[in-house]
Design a protein around this motif. Sequence first.
Motif, PDB file in Angstrom:
ATOM      1  N   ILE A   1       0.849  -1.192   0.000  1.00 55.16           N
ATOM      2  CA  ILE A   1       0.000   0.000   0.000  1.00 55.16           C
ATOM      3  C   ILE A   1       0.882   1.239   0.000  1.00 55.16           C
ATOM      4  O   ILE A   1       1.779   1.382   0.825  1.00 55.16           O
ATOM      5  CB  ILE A   1      -0.921   0.016   1.232  1.00 55.16           C
ATOM      6  CG1 ILE A   1      -1.889  -1.178   1.161  1.00 55.16           C
ATOM      7  CG2 ILE A   1      -1.691   1.312   1.310  1.00 55.16           C
ATOM      8  CD1 ILE A   1      -2.773  -1.297   2.375  1.00 55.16           C
ATOM      9  N   ASP A   2       0.647   2.143  -0.932  1.00 52.56           N
ATOM     10  CA  ASP A   2       1.433   3.370  -1.000  1.00 52.56           C
ATOM     11  C   ASP A   2       0.997   4.373   0.053  1.00 52.56           C
ATOM     12  O   ASP A   2       1.823   4.951   0.747  1.00 52.56           O
ATOM     13  CB  ASP A   2       1.312   4.005  -2.387  1.00 52.56           C
ATOM     14  CG  ASP A   2       2.071   3.209  -3.437  1.00 52.56           C
ATOM     15  OD1 ASP A   2       1.656   3.248  -4.596  1.00 52.56           O
ATOM     16  OD2 ASP A   2       3.064   2.554  -3.079  1.00 52.56           O
ATOM     17  N   ALA A   3      -0.311   4.602   0.166  1.00 51.70           N
ATOM     18  CA  ALA A   3      -0.767   5.634   1.098  1.00 51.70           C
ATOM     19  C   ALA A   3      -2.236   5.474   1.424  1.00 51.70           C
ATOM     20  O   ALA A   3      -3.012   4.931   0.632  1.00 51.70           O
ATOM     21  CB  ALA A   3      -0.519   7.020   0.503  1.00 51.70           C
ATOM     22  N   LYS A   4      -2.593   5.939   2.620  1.00 50.95           N
ATOM     23  CA  LYS A   4      -3.991   6.011   3.028  1.00 50.95           C
ATOM     24  C   LYS A   4      -4.284   7.442   3.449  1.00 50.95           C
ATOM     25  O   LYS A   4      -3.486   8.068   4.142  1.00 50.95           O
ATOM     26  CB  LYS A   4      -4.280   5.072   4.204  1.00 50.95           C
ATOM     27  CG  LYS A   4      -4.298   3.599   3.852  1.00 50.95           C
ATOM     28  CD  LYS A   4      -4.743   2.772   5.062  1.00 50.95           C
ATOM     29  CE  LYS A   4      -4.832   1.301   4.715  1.00 50.95           C
ATOM     30  NZ  LYS A   4      -5.283   0.501   5.879  1.00 50.95           N
ATOM     31  N   TYR A   5      -5.461   7.936   3.040  1.00 47.80           N
ATOM     32  CA  TYR A   5      -5.876   9.280   3.404  1.00 47.80           C
ATOM     33  C   TYR A   5      -7.269   9.215   4.019  1.00 47.80           C
ATOM     34  O   TYR A   5      -8.159   8.569   3.467  1.00 47.80           O
ATOM     35  CB  TYR A   5      -5.907  10.204   2.179  1.00 47.80           C
ATOM     36  CG  TYR A   5      -4.607  10.265   1.409  1.00 47.80           C
ATOM     37  CD1 TYR A   5      -3.620  11.188   1.739  1.00 47.80           C
ATOM     38  CD2 TYR A   5      -4.371   9.401   0.339  1.00 47.80           C
ATOM     39  CE1 TYR A   5      -2.439  11.249   1.024  1.00 47.80           C
ATOM     40  CE2 TYR A   5      -3.187   9.452  -0.376  1.00 47.80           C
ATOM     41  CZ  TYR A   5      -2.224  10.377  -0.032  1.00 47.80           C
ATOM     42  OH  TYR A   5      -1.042  10.438  -0.736  1.00 47.80           O
ATOM     43  N   LYS A   6      -7.455   9.866   5.172  1.00 46.70           N
ATOM     44  CA  LYS A   6      -8.767   9.906   5.813  1.00 46.70           C
ATOM     45  C   LYS A   6      -9.187  11.353   5.995  1.00 46.70           C
ATOM     46  O   LYS A   6      -8.360  12.222   6.286  1.00 46.70           O
ATOM     47  CB  LYS A   6      -8.729   9.198   7.170  1.00 46.70           C
ATOM     48  CG  LYS A   6      -8.504   7.695   7.056  1.00 46.70           C
ATOM     49  CD  LYS A   6      -8.605   7.024   8.417  1.00 46.70           C
ATOM     50  CE  LYS A   6      -8.402   5.517   8.278  1.00 46.70           C
ATOM     51  NZ  LYS A   6      -8.498   4.826   9.595  1.00 46.70           N
ATOM     52  N   PHE A   7     -10.487  11.597   5.846  1.00 47.69           N
ATOM     53  CA  PHE A   7     -11.000  12.960   5.918  1.00 47.69           C
ATOM     54  C   PHE A   7     -12.224  13.016   6.830  1.00 47.69           C
ATOM     55  O   PHE A   7     -12.829  11.984   7.130  1.00 47.69           O
ATOM     56  CB  PHE A   7     -11.387  13.465   4.524  1.00 47.69           C
ATOM     57  CG  PHE A   7     -10.351  13.207   3.475  1.00 47.69           C
ATOM     58  CD1 PHE A   7      -9.208  13.979   3.395  1.00 47.69           C
ATOM     59  CD2 PHE A   7     -10.503  12.161   2.573  1.00 47.69           C
ATOM     60  CE1 PHE A   7      -8.239  13.735   2.428  1.00 47.69           C
ATOM     61  CE2 PHE A   7      -9.552  11.896   1.606  1.00 47.69           C
ATOM     62  CZ  PHE A   7      -8.414  12.689   1.525  1.00 47.69           C
ATOM     63  N   TRP A   8     -12.582  14.219   7.212  1.00 44.19           N
ATOM     64  CA  TRP A   8     -13.724  14.419   8.109  1.00 44.19           C
ATOM     65  C   TRP A   8     -14.515  15.643   7.653  1.00 44.19           C
ATOM     66  O   TRP A   8     -13.936  16.671   7.316  1.00 44.19           O
ATOM     67  CB  TRP A   8     -13.233  14.613   9.536  1.00 44.19           C
ATOM     68  CG  TRP A   8     -14.322  14.606  10.554  1.00 44.19           C
ATOM     69  CD1 TRP A   8     -14.883  15.692  11.161  1.00 44.19           C
ATOM     70  CD2 TRP A   8     -14.986  13.467  11.086  1.00 44.19           C
ATOM     71  NE1 TRP A   8     -15.848  15.296  12.048  1.00 44.19           N
ATOM     72  CE2 TRP A   8     -15.940  13.932  12.017  1.00 44.19           C
ATOM     73  CE3 TRP A   8     -14.878  12.100  10.874  1.00 44.19           C
ATOM     74  CZ2 TRP A   8     -16.774  13.075  12.727  1.00 44.19           C
ATOM     75  CZ3 TRP A   8     -15.705  11.246  11.578  1.00 44.19           C
ATOM     76  CH2 TRP A   8     -16.640  11.738  12.491  1.00 44.19           C
ATOM     77  N   ASP A   9     -15.852  15.509   7.641  1.00 52.54           N
ATOM     78  CA  ASP A   9     -16.732  16.632   7.295  1.00 52.54           C
ATOM     79  C   ASP A   9     -16.374  17.243   5.934  1.00 52.54           C
ATOM     80  O   ASP A   9     -16.194  18.460   5.804  1.00 52.54           O
ATOM     81  CB  ASP A   9     -16.681  17.722   8.376  1.00 52.54           C
ATOM     82  CG  ASP A   9     -17.441  17.301   9.621  1.00 52.54           C
ATOM     83  OD1 ASP A   9     -18.366  16.473   9.506  1.00 52.54           O
ATOM     84  OD2 ASP A   9     -17.100  17.789  10.709  1.00 52.54           O
ATOM     85  N   THR A  10     -16.283  16.412   4.930  1.00 48.90           N
ATOM     86  CA  THR A  10     -15.949  16.893   3.592  1.00 48.90           C
ATOM     87  C   THR A  10     -17.210  17.310   2.834  1.00 48.90           C
ATOM     88  O   THR A  10     -18.309  16.860   3.154  1.00 48.90           O
ATOM     89  CB  THR A  10     -15.216  15.803   2.795  1.00 48.90           C
ATOM     90  OG1 THR A  10     -16.038  14.635   2.747  1.00 48.90           O
ATOM     91  CG2 THR A  10     -13.891  15.454   3.452  1.00 48.90           C
ATOM     92  N   PRO A  11     -17.084  18.160   1.818  1.00 56.15           N
ATOM     93  CA  PRO A  11     -18.250  18.577   1.033  1.00 56.15           C
ATOM     94  C   PRO A  11     -18.858  17.406   0.270  1.00 56.15           C
ATOM     95  O   PRO A  11     -18.225  16.367   0.073  1.00 56.15           O
ATOM     96  CB  PRO A  11     -17.664  19.624   0.061  1.00 56.15           C
ATOM     97  CG  PRO A  11     -16.352  20.011   0.635  1.00 56.15           C
ATOM     98  CD  PRO A  11     -15.851  18.831   1.389  1.00 56.15           C
ATOM     99  N   GLU A  12     -20.075  17.600  -0.194  1.00 56.48           N
ATOM    100  CA  GLU A  12     -20.781  16.548  -0.924  1.00 56.48           C
ATOM    101  C   GLU A  12     -20.096  16.234  -2.253  1.00 56.48           C
ATOM    102  O   GLU A  12     -19.658  17.133  -2.966  1.00 56.48           O
ATOM    103  CB  GLU A  12     -22.220  16.994  -1.179  1.00 56.48           C
ATOM    104  CG  GLU A  12     -23.062  16.005  -1.965  1.00 56.48           C
ATOM    105  CD  GLU A  12     -24.488  16.490  -2.158  1.00 56.48           C
ATOM    106  OE1 GLU A  12     -24.862  16.731  -3.318  1.00 56.48           O
ATOM    107  OE2 GLU A  12     -25.219  16.639  -1.169  1.00 56.48           O
ATOM    108  N   PHE A  13     -20.030  14.942  -2.565  1.00 58.05           N
ATOM    109  CA  PHE A  13     -19.547  14.511  -3.875  1.00 58.05           C
ATOM    110  C   PHE A  13     -20.719  14.221  -4.806  1.00 58.05           C
ATOM    111  O   PHE A  13     -20.778  14.723  -5.928  1.00 58.05           O
ATOM    112  CB  PHE A  13     -18.655  13.274  -3.753  1.00 58.05           C
ATOM    113  CG  PHE A  13     -18.205  12.734  -5.082  1.00 58.05           C
ATOM    114  CD1 PHE A  13     -17.242  13.404  -5.820  1.00 58.05           C
ATOM    115  CD2 PHE A  13     -18.751  11.564  -5.608  1.00 58.05           C
ATOM    116  CE1 PHE A  13     -16.823  12.919  -7.061  1.00 58.05           C
ATOM    117  CE2 PHE A  13     -18.345  11.071  -6.844  1.00 58.05           C
ATOM    118  CZ  PHE A  13     -17.376  11.749  -7.570  1.00 58.05           C
TER     119      PHE A  13
END
Length: 276
Positions: free
Chosen positions: A161-173
Motif C-alpha cells: 500500500i502506498d498511502a492512506k488518506y482519511k477525511f472528516w466533514d468533507t463537502p458533498e460529492f
Amino acid sequence: MNKFLVILLLVFSLHVPLYAGQKTVVFKFLNQDRYEVYLNLQDDYRNDNSIMGSISRQLLRGYFSVDRIPQQYYSVEKLDNISYFGFNISQYVIFPKNKDRFKSTLWLDEKEHIVKLEVFDTTNTLMFAFSGFDYTEGAMHGYQYKEHQKRGHKKGRHGDIDAKYKFWDTPEFYKGFSHFHTTVFSNNSMDLAFQDGVNRFSVFIKPATNNTAPVSKIVYGNYLFSRVIDDTEYTVYGTVSFGFMEEIVNIIHQNKKNIVDIASSGNILTSEIYKK
C-alpha cells in the motif's frame, strides 16, 4: 420480523448460554441467496482474524451520530425508553426518501453507542443484523475517531500500500455522499470510500485483466456491482442500489484522470469535478 428482539431471539435460537459479564457479538447477513450467522462469545473477540471477525470489528469501530443524518435524504422515526437487559435505549428507524440507498433501524444507548443495528435494502429485504453487547457494561460499540483522524492524515507506505488518506466533514460529492477515505495501491489501483451519515460505499478502481460482463450480487450483506469500461475495472461495494452504483461508475469513468490525480495526491473529491 420483530425489530425489538431480532438479535436477542437469534442468540436464544442458537441455544447459547448467557451469563453475567459475557460479551456477545452477533452478525447475521445475507450472502448471495442465503442467510449466514457469525457468533462470538469470547472476551478475546478482537483476536479473531476470520473475515467475519474482521467485519464485526469494523462495525464495532464505526462512527455514528444522529446529528449527522442528512434530512434532505432521510426521514427518522424515534421511539424512546426501551428497556434492554436493564439498559435504557432508543430506537431510530431511518427511512431513505429515495430508493437509491438502504434503510436502517438502530438501537442506541444514551451515549449514541450502537446496541443493535439492522439494514434493509430498497426492497425491504434484511441485508444484515448486528449487535455487540456486554450484558454487564452495555454496548460494545464506541467512538474510535481521535481528533487527528477527524482532520485527515496520511499514512506512509506499508507492504503493497502506498498511502492512506482519511477525511472528516468533507463537502458533498454526489447526492449527499461525501468522500472520506482513499487507499492508493502500488499496482495502479485505488479504493475510494464515500458516506452520507447513514450509508456507505467503496469504489475500487484497477486495470482490467479481461473484459468480463457486469456483475451484480449480494456479498456479506452488501450490494456488489462490477463493470469493465475501456480497460478499467470498477467495483462498487456498499449499501446503495445497483442503479446508484452504476451512476457512480459512470461519473468516475467520465472524469477518471482528474479523479485519480486528485485522490492520489491525498485530496478530497467534490461535485465540482464533474459539474465543470
